[in-house]
Scaffold this motif. Structure first.
Motif, PDB file in Angstrom:
ATOM      1  N   PRO A  41       0.663  -1.128  -0.021  1.00  0.00           N
ATOM      2  CA  PRO A  41       0.000   0.166  -0.245  1.00  0.00           C
ATOM      3  C   PRO A  41       0.797   1.295   0.169  1.00  0.00           C
ATOM      4  O   PRO A  41       1.708   1.251   0.794  1.00  0.00           O
ATOM      5  CB  PRO A  41      -0.857  -0.367   1.101  1.00  0.00           C
ATOM      6  CG  PRO A  41      -0.374  -1.145   1.872  1.00  0.00           C
ATOM      7  CD  PRO A  41       0.697  -2.071   0.993  1.00  0.00           C
ATOM      8  N   ARG A  42       0.674   2.449  -0.879  1.00  0.00           N
ATOM      9  CA  ARG A  42       1.158   3.621  -0.761  1.00  0.00           C
ATOM     10  C   ARG A  42       1.201   4.575   0.642  1.00  0.00           C
ATOM     11  O   ARG A  42       2.273   4.896   0.964  1.00  0.00           O
ATOM     12  CB  ARG A  42       0.416   4.569  -2.069  1.00  0.00           C
ATOM     13  CG  ARG A  42       0.629   4.014  -2.845  1.00  0.00           C
ATOM     14  CD  ARG A  42       0.678   2.535  -3.690  1.00  0.00           C
ATOM     15  NE  ARG A  42       1.224   2.876  -4.766  1.00  0.00           N
ATOM     16  CZ  ARG A  42       0.863   0.982  -6.057  1.00  0.00           C
ATOM     17  NH1 ARG A  42       0.168   0.447  -4.703  1.00  0.00           N
ATOM     18  NH2 ARG A  42       2.113   0.770  -6.518  1.00  0.00           N
ATOM     19  N   ARG A  56       0.171  -5.837   1.028  1.00  0.00           N
ATOM     20  CA  ARG A  56      -0.899  -5.489   1.288  1.00  0.00           C
ATOM     21  C   ARG A  56      -1.713  -6.548   0.790  1.00  0.00           C
ATOM     22  O   ARG A  56      -2.686  -7.519   1.656  1.00  0.00           O
ATOM     23  CB  ARG A  56      -1.597  -4.813   0.427  1.00  0.00           C
ATOM     24  CG  ARG A  56      -2.728  -4.662   0.675  1.00  0.00           C
ATOM     25  CD  ARG A  56      -3.346  -3.507  -1.148  1.00  0.00           C
ATOM     26  NE  ARG A  56      -3.011  -3.335  -1.288  1.00  0.00           N
ATOM     27  CZ  ARG A  56      -3.571  -2.691  -2.910  1.00  0.00           C
ATOM     28  NH1 ARG A  56      -3.692  -1.441  -2.282  1.00  0.00           N
ATOM     29  NH2 ARG A  56      -3.138  -3.050  -3.868  1.00  0.00           N
ATOM     30  N   LEU A 361      -4.931  -7.530  -7.895  1.00  0.00           N
ATOM     31  CA  LEU A 361      -3.668  -6.702  -7.603  1.00  0.00           C
ATOM     32  C   LEU A 361      -3.033  -6.860  -8.033  1.00  0.00           C
ATOM     33  O   LEU A 361      -1.978  -5.678  -8.391  1.00  0.00           O
ATOM     34  CB  LEU A 361      -3.921  -6.698  -6.155  1.00  0.00           C
ATOM     35  CG  LEU A 361      -5.039  -7.048  -5.022  1.00  0.00           C
ATOM     36  CD1 LEU A 361      -4.868  -6.461  -2.933  1.00  0.00           C
ATOM     37  CD2 LEU A 361      -5.316  -4.937  -5.087  1.00  0.00           C
ATOM     38  N   ASN A 365      -1.578  -3.318 -10.407  1.00  0.00           N
ATOM     39  CA  ASN A 365      -0.174  -3.019 -10.376  1.00  0.00           C
ATOM     40  C   ASN A 365       0.916  -2.765 -11.363  1.00  0.00           C
ATOM     41  O   ASN A 365       1.901  -1.670 -11.772  1.00  0.00           O
ATOM     42  CB  ASN A 365       0.582  -3.572  -9.403  1.00  0.00           C
ATOM     43  CG  ASN A 365       2.663  -3.772  -8.569  1.00  0.00           C
ATOM     44  OD1 ASN A 365       2.953  -4.045  -8.891  1.00  0.00           O
ATOM     45  ND2 ASN A 365       2.022  -2.206  -8.036  1.00  0.00           N
ATOM     46  N   LYS A 371       1.762   4.418  -8.694  1.00  0.00           N
ATOM     47  CA  LYS A 371       0.316   4.169  -7.346  1.00  0.00           C
ATOM     48  C   LYS A 371      -0.767   3.139  -7.468  1.00  0.00           C
ATOM     49  O   LYS A 371      -0.354   2.630  -8.547  1.00  0.00           O
ATOM     50  CB  LYS A 371       0.112   5.658  -7.781  1.00  0.00           C
ATOM     51  CG  LYS A 371      -0.345   5.876  -8.861  1.00  0.00           C
ATOM     52  CD  LYS A 371      -0.655   7.038  -9.273  1.00  0.00           C
ATOM     53  CE  LYS A 371      -1.712   7.069 -10.674  1.00  0.00           C
ATOM     54  NZ  LYS A 371      -2.092   9.112 -10.707  1.00  0.00           N
ATOM     55  N   GLU A 372      -1.121   3.509  -6.272  1.00  0.00           N
ATOM     56  CA  GLU A 372      -2.518   2.900  -6.686  1.00  0.00           C
ATOM     57  C   GLU A 372      -3.391   3.059  -7.566  1.00  0.00           C
ATOM     58  O   GLU A 372      -3.507   4.162  -7.955  1.00  0.00           O
ATOM     59  CB  GLU A 372      -2.997   2.664  -4.880  1.00  0.00           C
ATOM     60  CG  GLU A 372      -4.405   1.761  -5.363  1.00  0.00           C
ATOM     61  CD  GLU A 372      -4.723   1.354  -2.965  1.00  0.00           C
ATOM     62  OE1 GLU A 372      -5.611   0.680  -3.502  1.00  0.00           O
ATOM     63  OE2 GLU A 372      -4.478   2.562  -2.469  1.00  0.00           O
ATOM     64  N   SER A 378      -8.996   0.325 -12.066  1.00  0.00           N
ATOM     65  CA  SER A 378      -9.099  -1.115 -11.559  1.00  0.00           C
ATOM     66  C   SER A 378     -10.424  -2.153 -11.635  1.00  0.00           C
ATOM     67  O   SER A 378     -10.063  -2.908 -12.036  1.00  0.00           O
ATOM     68  CB  SER A 378      -9.340  -0.480  -9.709  1.00  0.00           C
ATOM     69  OG  SER A 378      -9.714  -1.920  -8.894  1.00  0.00           O
TER      70      SER A 378
END
Length: 459
Positions: A41-42, A56, A361, A365, A371-372, A378
């Motif tokens: 996680p950021r 995460r 996830l 990525n 960054k998320e 997403s």
């Protein structure tokens, strides 16, 4: 969900602190995401140091997979670990066992079960030895090797992380395809006969696709405890009812071959899909107050599971004959059969978001590495993942074929081929290279895993 606290003690050393646990979800396939080395996680506010070190996706999956209840004083955690490993083994893939026996033959598949048990235990011993070797030499801490991805990265280096990411995505993707076929075929079998004949797997899957996409968009895994109870109950009830229904039919033992090597990919992949689950067992090990009992617990769990698989597979094959479906629940009839099918389909739908979480996830990525991923990105990635899986599911002949490839190649790679490599590299890194009988055993297990992977593709 919080990641269970890890203890600094070696695995076979002094007792570790009890870990808070969350039940295994609907069988092992819902927790395959534990192998992930998903992006960190950021920003993680108020996170304890030992938690911050775990990525995460992996941390969430570990918590969801860890099913050991808080242990009382003096409890080694062995009994809970046995139950958790058995729960991790049995899922949707178990319902292809009668088909596997009908394809490969009673003698050959029984021999496959026995040999798979031996290789599974031997590979697990190698993973535990790798952990202990790295910890004893000061090359890693307990927390750093408490996951499959962490152990692989410490033993092999950055390449280990890449291997875990790739295998994670491929495995979860293959399981998603299998889930889709399983649910589509089950839904068709629930329709009246005159309507069922008008549906193909692809047609039913098309109608189900919006459900799969909406589930892939689910980014929260709240309600894991309830899902666990639901999944375990439905699998147990379904297997029991399949055997009862099969025994009501005239037994067809003569129709089942003794051995058919040409069907290797089908029967071996099914067995491997069930028993080569080492990447999911790290959370069970972590949840034990005394980790020195982990191998003993796993050994007992594998023996029990092998006995259950043998009985279930033989009864289903003999009861339904050579024409048994790779999704054996589709052959159930009556109101009870309808209920069992519905519960099992709902179970797979409910466990899908957790099973696919880490691979989604990782894919996010790749698209957004620094960054998320923003919400639109997403959702687009998740939609693409599910849509591609649905496309392949429409063109795969049956559920057993998917198990053959996923189990025979991916699961075999992570649970038979990789463990001896990890041990070899761990000992080499620590300045105590394997030699003599140990080196021979490492080579034998790795070579066997590699040959099985090749045979699963070419046969």
């Amino acid at each position: 969900l919080s990641r269970p606290a890890t203890a600094p003690a070696p695995l076979r050393g002094r007792a570790a602190r009890a870990a808070s646990g969350v039940p295994v979800v609907g069988g092992r396939r819902a927790i395959v995401s534990i192998i992930a080395s998903a992006p960190a996680p950021r920003s993680v506010p108020s996170v304890r140091p030992e938690r911050a070190a775990v990525p995460r996706g992996e941390r969430v999956a570990m918590s969801a997979a860890s099913s050991a209840a808080p242990a009382g004083a003096g409890d080694t955690g062995e009994t809970a670990a046995i139950v958790n490993v058995i729960k991790a083994i049995f899922g949707a893939g178990g319902f292809a066992l009668p088909w596997a026996f009908a394809q490969g033959g009673t003698v050959l598949v029984t021999a496959c079960l026995l040999s798979s048990y031996w290789f599974a235990i031997k590979a697990l011993e190698m993973l535990v030895q790798s952990q202990e070797t790295l910890i004893a030499a000061g090359k890693a801490t307990q927390a750093e090797v408490q996951t499959y991805a962490g152990l692989t990265q410490k033993a092999i280096g950055p390449a280990g992380d890449v291997i875990c990411r790739v295998l994670n995505v491929i495995t979860c993707f293959g399981i998603t395809v299998g889930y889709m076929i399983f649910v589509a075929d089950t839904c068709i079998s629930m329709l009246p006969a005159e309507q069922a004949v008008t549906y193909t797997t692809a047609k039913m899957l098309t109608y189900n696709l919006p459900v799969w996409v909406s589930l892939a968009w689910q980014r929260s895994i709240a309600g894991v405890n309830l899902i666990s109870l639901f999944g375990t109950t439905t699998v147990a009830l379904s297997m029991a009812w399949v055997m009862i229904s099969a025994l009501r039919n005239p037994l067809q033992l003569a129709a089942i071959p003794l051995a058919d090597v040409s069907q290797f990919s089908g029967f071996f992949g099914t067995v491997a899909f069930l028993f080569f689950i080492h990447f999911t067992l790290f959370s069970v090990q972590e949840g034990m107050p005394e980790k020195k009992y982990f191998l003993s617990a796993a050994n007992k769990a594998f023996l029990i599971s092998m006995a259950i698989s043998l009985v279930f597979g033989l009864v289903g094959a003999v009861g339904y004959g050579q024409g048994v479906s790779s999704v054996v629940v589709t052959m159930l009839t009556g109101v009870a059969g309808l209920v069992v099918k519905g519960l099992l389909a709902c179970n797979l739908w409910s466990t899908f978001p957790l099973m696919a979480r880490s691979s989604l996830l990782i894919c996010e990525n790749v698209v957004s590495p620094k960054k998320e991923a923003p919400l639109p990105v997403s959702l687009a990635v998740r939609t693409g993942f599910v849509s591609l899986a649905a496309y392949l599911a429409c063109n795969v002949p049956n559920f057993g074929a998917v198990l053959g490839l996923v189990g025979g190649v991916c699961c075999c790679a992570m649970s038979v081929f990789m463990p001896p490599i990890i041990l070899y590299k761990s000992k080499e890194l620590c300045g105590t290279p394997a030699a003599g009988k140990e080196k021979g055993m490492i080579g034998f297990v790795a070579l066997t895993g590699f040959v099985c992977m090749i045979l699963s593709v070419v046969l």
